[in-house]
Design an enzyme around this catalytic site. Structure first.
Site, short mmCIF file in Angstrom:
data_model
loop_
_atom_site.label_atom_id
_atom_site.label_comp_id
_atom_site.label_asym_id
_atom_site.label_seq_id
_atom_site.Cartn_x
_atom_site.Cartn_y
_atom_site.Cartn_z
N GLY A 72 -0.86 5.40 4.00
CA GLY A 72 0.29 4.53 4.27
C GLY A 72 -0.15 3.13 3.92
O GLY A 72 -0.99 2.56 4.60
N HIS A 73 0.34 2.59 2.82
CA HIS A 73 -0.07 1.26 2.36
C HIS A 73 1.10 0.29 2.54
O HIS A 73 2.17 0.49 1.97
CB HIS A 73 -0.51 1.32 0.89
CG HIS A 73 -1.77 2.13 0.69
ND1 HIS A 73 -2.43 2.22 -0.49
CD2 HIS A 73 -2.49 2.87 1.58
CE1 HIS A 73 -3.51 2.99 -0.33
NE2 HIS A 73 -3.55 3.40 0.91
N GLN A 108 -7.40 5.97 1.98
CA GLN A 108 -8.40 6.20 3.05
C GLN A 108 -9.56 5.20 2.92
O GLN A 108 -9.37 4.11 2.40
CB GLN A 108 -8.90 7.64 3.02
CG GLN A 108 -7.87 8.68 3.46
CD GLN A 108 -6.92 9.11 2.35
OE1 GLN A 108 -7.36 9.48 1.29
NE2 GLN A 108 -5.63 9.10 2.60
N ASP A 140 -6.82 2.19 6.36
CA ASP A 140 -5.91 1.13 6.85
C ASP A 140 -6.55 -0.26 6.84
O ASP A 140 -6.23 -1.11 7.67
CB ASP A 140 -5.42 1.45 8.27
CG ASP A 140 -4.66 2.76 8.33
OD1 ASP A 140 -4.04 3.13 7.31
OD2 ASP A 140 -4.69 3.41 9.38
N LYS A 145 -5.68 -2.07 1.92
CA LYS A 145 -5.82 -1.82 0.48
C LYS A 145 -4.51 -2.10 -0.26
O LYS A 145 -4.51 -2.64 -1.36
CB LYS A 145 -6.24 -0.37 0.22
CG LYS A 145 -7.59 -0.03 0.84
CD LYS A 145 -7.89 1.45 0.73
CE LYS A 145 -6.98 2.34 1.55
NZ LYS A 145 -7.11 2.21 3.02
P1 GDP Z 1 -4.00 0.33 3.85
O1 GDP Z 1 -3.74 1.74 4.23
O2 GDP Z 1 -5.44 0.06 3.60
O3 GDP Z 1 -3.14 -0.15 2.72
O4 GDP Z 1 -3.61 -0.55 5.14
P2 GDP Z 1 -2.28 -0.38 6.04
O5 GDP Z 1 -1.14 -0.96 5.31
O6 GDP Z 1 -2.15 1.01 6.54
O7 GDP Z 1 -2.68 -1.22 7.32
C1 GDP Z 1 -2.95 -2.58 7.25
C2 GDP Z 1 -1.94 -3.30 8.13
O8 GDP Z 1 -2.34 -4.64 8.31
C3 GDP Z 1 -0.54 -3.41 7.53
O9 GDP Z 1 0.41 -3.39 8.55
C4 GDP Z 1 -0.55 -4.76 6.82
O10 GDP Z 1 0.75 -5.32 6.70
C5 GDP Z 1 -1.38 -5.54 7.78
N1 GDP Z 1 -2.19 -6.62 7.19
C6 GDP Z 1 -2.85 -6.62 6.00
N2 GDP Z 1 -3.58 -7.74 5.88
C7 GDP Z 1 -3.37 -8.45 7.01
C8 GDP Z 1 -3.90 -9.67 7.51
O11 GDP Z 1 -4.71 -10.35 6.89
N3 GDP Z 1 -3.48 -10.06 8.76
C9 GDP Z 1 -2.61 -9.34 9.50
N4 GDP Z 1 -2.26 -9.80 10.68
N5 GDP Z 1 -2.11 -8.17 9.07
C10 GDP Z 1 -2.50 -7.74 7.85
P1 IMO Z 2 -4.82 4.91 4.16
O1 IMO Z 2 -4.81 5.10 2.67
C1 IMO Z 2 -6.33 6.03 8.07
C2 IMO Z 2 -7.38 10.22 8.68
C3 IMO Z 2 -6.54 11.00 9.66
C4 IMO Z 2 -7.58 11.99 10.16
C5 IMO Z 2 -8.40 12.30 8.92
C6 IMO Z 2 -8.00 13.57 8.19
O2 IMO Z 2 -3.53 4.45 4.71
O3 IMO Z 2 -5.98 4.06 4.55
P2 IMO Z 2 -5.92 14.16 6.62
O4 IMO Z 2 -4.46 14.17 6.91
O5 IMO Z 2 -6.31 13.28 5.48
O6 IMO Z 2 -6.49 15.54 6.48
O7 IMO Z 2 -6.58 13.56 7.97
O8 IMO Z 2 -8.23 11.18 8.06
N1 IMO Z 2 -6.62 9.55 7.60
C7 IMO Z 2 -6.40 8.24 7.54
N2 IMO Z 2 -6.69 7.27 8.44
N3 IMO Z 2 -5.75 5.71 6.89
C8 IMO Z 2 -5.48 6.67 5.99
O9 IMO Z 2 -5.02 6.39 4.76
C9 IMO Z 2 -5.76 8.01 6.31
N4 IMO Z 2 -5.60 9.18 5.68
C10 IMO Z 2 -6.15 10.11 6.47
O10 IMO Z 2 -6.05 10.19 10.69
O11 IMO Z 2 -8.44 11.36 11.07
MG MG Z 3 -2.82 2.84 5.74
#
Ligand code: GDP
Ligand code: IMO
Ligand code: MG
Length: 431
Positions: free
Chosen positions: A45-46, A227, A18, A21
């Site tokens: 979840g991106h 991840q 998270d 990416k």
């Molecule tokens: P990913 O899994 O690495 O793609 O990241 P996620 O999307 O799960 O989580 C990142 C969260 O931060 C999302 O809700 C994005 O919309 C938000 N986000 C990304 N970059 C920024 C930033 O620079 N500032 C803020 N406030 N939110 C951001």
């Molecule tokens: P993105 O791509 C954050 C974590 C789960 C758990 C562990 C194992 O959005 O960054 P799994 O279901 O993969 O067997 O769970 O890994 N986990 C993540 N945490 N972002 C993710 O993906 C994750 N995918 C798995 O919360 O701790």
């Molecule tokens: Mg994510």
């Protein structure tokens, strides 16, 4: 370090997932010909925000918004075709109807028993849960490596699929029975997954051939990880990890290209740290500060809705992630969240049983005993969400970025100051 600019860039999470990416991949996708997801599944979840709309991707690569881009789900991904169909329908309902998606015929399929088993194995762990997303990712990878997995290409050949499914169900139903869980009927599964194979037939191909041709033609390719390295099956905080390797080193095997074709590795990291699920987290904060950062950063998991644990930036973990992944540039995310703090801290080392160490111990028992050695820096009150260069930022914010570069030896090429595509500062052009 390789040449400054390259045609193939890997985007790697350097923390516990998270990191942002999806946002970074979408940002660079404007200059890419191909975007490739190389591991994980719908545990990811991106989130991507542009034009006043927010999109949540799980298995789909983050180049999906541009019909000129070929989006590849590579062989290293575990694909849940039911979930993927739902994800594409959601995108279509948001107006994303024109896209170019390819799925590797070698990608493993997440079958319905995988999520059932994921939940059951977690329950059996008693108090020592991993806290998985319960999407069946671990059991799907386990079956792949146990050679009883089904692959996307299998769904296209009814005779072969029937034979595979018979064999696989024999094993899986026995396992389910032993756990006292309902078993699966051949006919229903066969019909559903054969139909899903037909649904995705136009997308399923040998994506390794496609990628190598794209490389030959000099196309620009982004490899999007899921991840983060601290959740890597080998280099993460085992056993509190996912079941694949998000490192850049896994790109060649997970996509079918040669290692020499990776030019640059962009490590994505938050300006602080978060983690969802269980497992050690040396810089974790528990007080009001955690609450402040969690609320400002909307730190709630997009896949499961769980609040994310929050902590200071951990440079020991970041250096570990950068080392095992060959990170040469960093993308510093959610920088805007840190405004309004009196001081900001960076963890520069750990204290383990009275000794200062600068590495991540391999065992959970040792890592759990590690206390962060924190360096305090002055905070800043000013809002940074409208900054479009680092020079416009308050001096303390600039100092924080410079200190991260000093401590990691990696150049901060991107600073993100908000979720929107526009809220991105590019300091170094490397793609
Ligand atoms: P990913 O899994 O690495 O793609 O990241 P996620 O999307 O799960 O989580 C990142 C969260 O931060 C999302 O809700 C994005 O919309 C938000 N986000 C990304 N970059 C920024 C930033 O620079 N500032 C803020 N406030 N939110 C951001
Ligand atoms: P993105 O791509 C954050 C974590 C789960 C758990 C562990 C194992 O959005 O960054 P799994 O279901 O993969 O067997 O769970 O890994 N986990 C993540 N945490 N972002 C993710 O993906 C994750 N995918 C798995 O919360 O701790
Ligand atoms: Mg994510």
């Amino acid at each position: 370090m390789k040449a400054d600019s390259g045609k193939r860039v890997v985007i790697v999470g350097t923390q516990w997932g998270d990191e942002g990416k999806g946002k970074v991949t979408d940002y660079f996708a404007a200059r890419a010909d191909v975007v490739v997801r190389y591991q994980g599944g719908n545990n990811a979840g991106h989130t991507i925000v542009f034009g006043g709309k927010k999109y949540a991707l799980q298995t789909t690569p983050s180049g999906i918004f541009n019909p000129q881009i070929i989006n590849v789900i590579a062989n290293g991904v575990v694909v849940n075709p039911v979930a993927l169909q739902g994800e594409l329908e959601r995108l279509e309902s948001q107006g994303i109807t024109d896209y170019n998606l390819r799925i590797s015929n070698r990608a493993a399929v997440v079958m319905p028993w995988h999520s059932v088993l994921d939940g059951a194995y977690e329950e059996m762990k008693g108090g020592k849960l991993i806290g998985t997303t319960k999407k069946g990712i671990g059991p799907a990878y386990a079956d792949k490596y146990n050679r009883i997995g089904i692959r996307m290409g299998d769904l296209l050949d009814p005779e072969y699929f029937a034979e595979r499914l018979h064999n696989v169900l024999q094993v899986k139903n026995m396992e389910l029975q032993m756990l006292g869980l309902p078993t699966f009927e051949f006919d229903a599964v066969f019909e559903q997954y054969r139909a899903l194979g037909e649904r995705f037939r136009p997308c399923i191909c040998d994506t390794s051939v496609l990628l190598n041709k794209a490389i030959e033609e000099g196309k620009k390719i982004l490899f999007e990880g899921a991840q983060g390295v601290m959740l890597c099956i080998d280099h993460g905080t085992f056993p509190y990890v996912t079941s694949s390797s998000p490192t850049a080193a896994s790109v060649p095997v997970n996509t079918g290209i040669a290692p020499r074709y990776v030019d640059n590795v962009l490590g994505v990291c938050k300006a602080y740290c978060t983690r969802v699920g269980e497992g050690p987290f040396p810089t974790e904060l528990h007080d009001e500060l955690a609450h402040y950062i969690r609320e400002r950063g909307h730190e709630y998991c997009t896949v499961t809705g769980r609040p994310r644990r929050v902590g200071w930036l951990d440079v020991v973990a970041l250096r570990h992630a950068a080392r095992v992944s060959g990170v040469n540039y960093l993308s510093l995310m959610l920088f805007d969240v840190l405004s309004g703090l009196e001081k900001v801290c960076i963890c520069t080392a750990y204290e383990l049983d009275g000794q200062v160490i600068d590495y991540v111990p391999s065992t959970i028992t040792e890592l759990e005993r590690c206390k962060p050695v924190l360096e305090e820096l002055p905070g800043w009150v000013e809002d940074t969400t409208t900054c479009r260069s680092v020079e416009e930022m308050p001096e303390a914010a600039q100092r924080y970025i410079a200190r991260i570069e000093e401590l990691t030896g990696a150049e901060v090429a991107v600073v993100s100051v908000g979720p929107d595509r526009e809220q991105t500062i590019l300091r170094k052009d490397f793609f």
